[in-house]
Design an enzyme around this catalytic site. Structure first.
Site, PDB file in Angstrom:
ATOM      1  CG  ASP A 228      -0.594 161.197  74.733  1.00 27.30           C
ATOM      2  OD1 ASP A 228       0.378 161.980  74.279  1.00 27.30           O
ATOM      3  OD2 ASP A 228      -1.901 161.366  74.854  1.00 27.30           O
TER       4      ASP A 228
ATOM      5  CD1 TRP B 155      -2.982 167.725  61.361  1.00 26.19           C
ATOM      6  CD2 TRP B 155      -0.762 165.755  62.078  1.00 26.19           C
ATOM      7  NE1 TRP B 155      -1.339 167.341  60.786  1.00 26.19           N
ATOM      8  CE2 TRP B 155      -0.214 167.356  61.493  1.00 26.19           C
ATOM      9  CE3 TRP B 155      -0.668 165.431  63.012  1.00 26.19           C
ATOM     10  CZ2 TRP B 155       0.377 166.974  60.800  1.00 26.19           C
ATOM     11  CZ3 TRP B 155       0.945 164.944  62.735  1.00 26.19           C
ATOM     12  CH2 TRP B 155       1.841 165.495  62.062  1.00 26.19           C
TER      13      TRP B 155
ATOM     14  CB  SER C  64      -5.646 164.378  68.952  1.00 25.27           C
ATOM     15  OG  SER C  64      -4.372 165.052  69.258  1.00 25.27           O
ATOM     16  CG  MET C  65      -6.541 169.520  65.370  1.00 26.08           C
ATOM     17  SD  MET C  65      -5.609 169.802  63.639  1.00 26.08           S
ATOM     18  CE  MET C  65      -6.038 171.019  62.996  1.00 26.08           C
TER      19      MET C  65
ATOM     20  CG  HIS D 262      -1.727 160.806  71.274  1.00 20.15           C
ATOM     21  ND1 HIS D 262      -2.733 161.718  72.117  1.00 20.15           N
ATOM     22  CD2 HIS D 262      -2.390 161.182  70.117  1.00 20.15           C
ATOM     23  CE1 HIS D 262      -2.930 162.846  71.578  1.00 20.15           C
ATOM     24  NE2 HIS D 262      -3.188 162.414  69.825  1.00 20.15           N
TER      25      HIS D 262
END
Length: 278
Positions: A229, A34, A100-101, A258
């Site tokens: 991150d 995202w 991630s998402m 990240h």
């Protein structure tokens, strides 16, 4: 480049933009973070293709070049989109890589659809097991106050929010770990996101509990994370996911933010390729 129809609606279909390198190699499906798009994988696709894999990327509904419907940005629907992609493209023996998402779709996939089409999975800088901190989840890395501020800031001023977000995305202790040109590329992808979808997906990745999904993961798993991150901190996410999946592999990239697939692409790709070769 192609499109799949992820959902047939009463009045309008929802189409997803898909890029497929083709070929007879084993399929690797890359699920973006995202609020980016499949273009965020540009440092991974050539390396995987050169190694002989068939690489599929797609833009999540509401983002990039996909349709932007007013509804559907929940993990159940987003995972249904992923399953529809696998089914329509008749993909089997698949490795899912959720960044991630995107790690949420990977976790939820097993609860909804099982492992029939899957060979292995990767949780890359991923949000499981549960981001939102609370009495029942004291180790969650996202406080309700921080989540509320993110929502308010994005609602008020998209440009300002995304500028700050991309800096955090690629920084460790406030130091940017990519070039400014690379950050601007990510910023351009953020600006393709539909605001309604971005806000809904923010609520989804922050507030969805995957702790009951992770025990359903039954295939070889790699947890890949940067130890610097600042967006999805390793201790509250990747480390807990690795602990929840006995036998999973863990690779931590030292000094990485990240967005470690961009800041440390060679190390990231080497770790993924080593896992795929097992």
């Amino acid at each position: 480049m192609t499109e799949i129809t992820a959902h047939h609606g009463l009045f309008k279909d929802t189409n997803l933009h898909v890029d497929d390198t083709g070929g007879s190699g084993r399929p690797v499906v890359l699920i973006h973070g995202w609020p980016l798009s499949g273009e965020a994988w540009k440092d991974q696709v050539p390396a995987l293709q050169q190694a002989g894999y068939r690489v599929i990327t797609y833009d999540r509904r509401g983002f990039g070049r996909s349709d932007k419907p007013a509804r559907g940005c929940t993990y159940d629907t987003l995972t249904e989109d992923l399953h529809t992609l696998l089914a329509q493209m008749n993909l089997n023996d698949v490795t899912l890589v959720g960044f991630s998402m995107g790690g949420g779709e990977v976790a939820r996939y097993f609860s909804k659809y099982g492992d029939q089409r899957l060979r292995s999975v990767v949780f890359a800088s991923a949000v499981p097991p549960y981001m939102m901190q609370g009495d029942g989840n004291p180790d969650g890395p996202l406080t309700p106050e921080a989540a509320a501020k993110m929502t308010a800031d994005l609602t008020q001023d998209e440009d300002s929010f995304y500028d700050g977000f991309t800096r955090d995305f690629f920084s460790v202790n406030g130091e940017l770990k990519v070039t400014e040109a690379q950050r601007q590329e990510a910023l351009a992808l953020c600006r393709q996101a539909d605001k309604t979808a971005a806000l809904a997906c923010m609520a989804a990745f922050g507030g969805t509990d995957f702790r009951d999904d992770l025990p359903q993961v039954t295939v070889p798993t790699l947890v890949l994370h940067g130890d610097g991150d600042a967006v999805v901190p390793f201790a509250g996410s990747g480390q807990r996911t690795h602990a929840a999946l006995p036998g999973s592999d863990l690779y931590v990239i030292s000094g990485a933010p990240h967005g470690c697939n961009v800041s440390h692409p060679d190390e990231w790709n080497t770790a993924l390729l080593a896992f795929l070769a097992k």
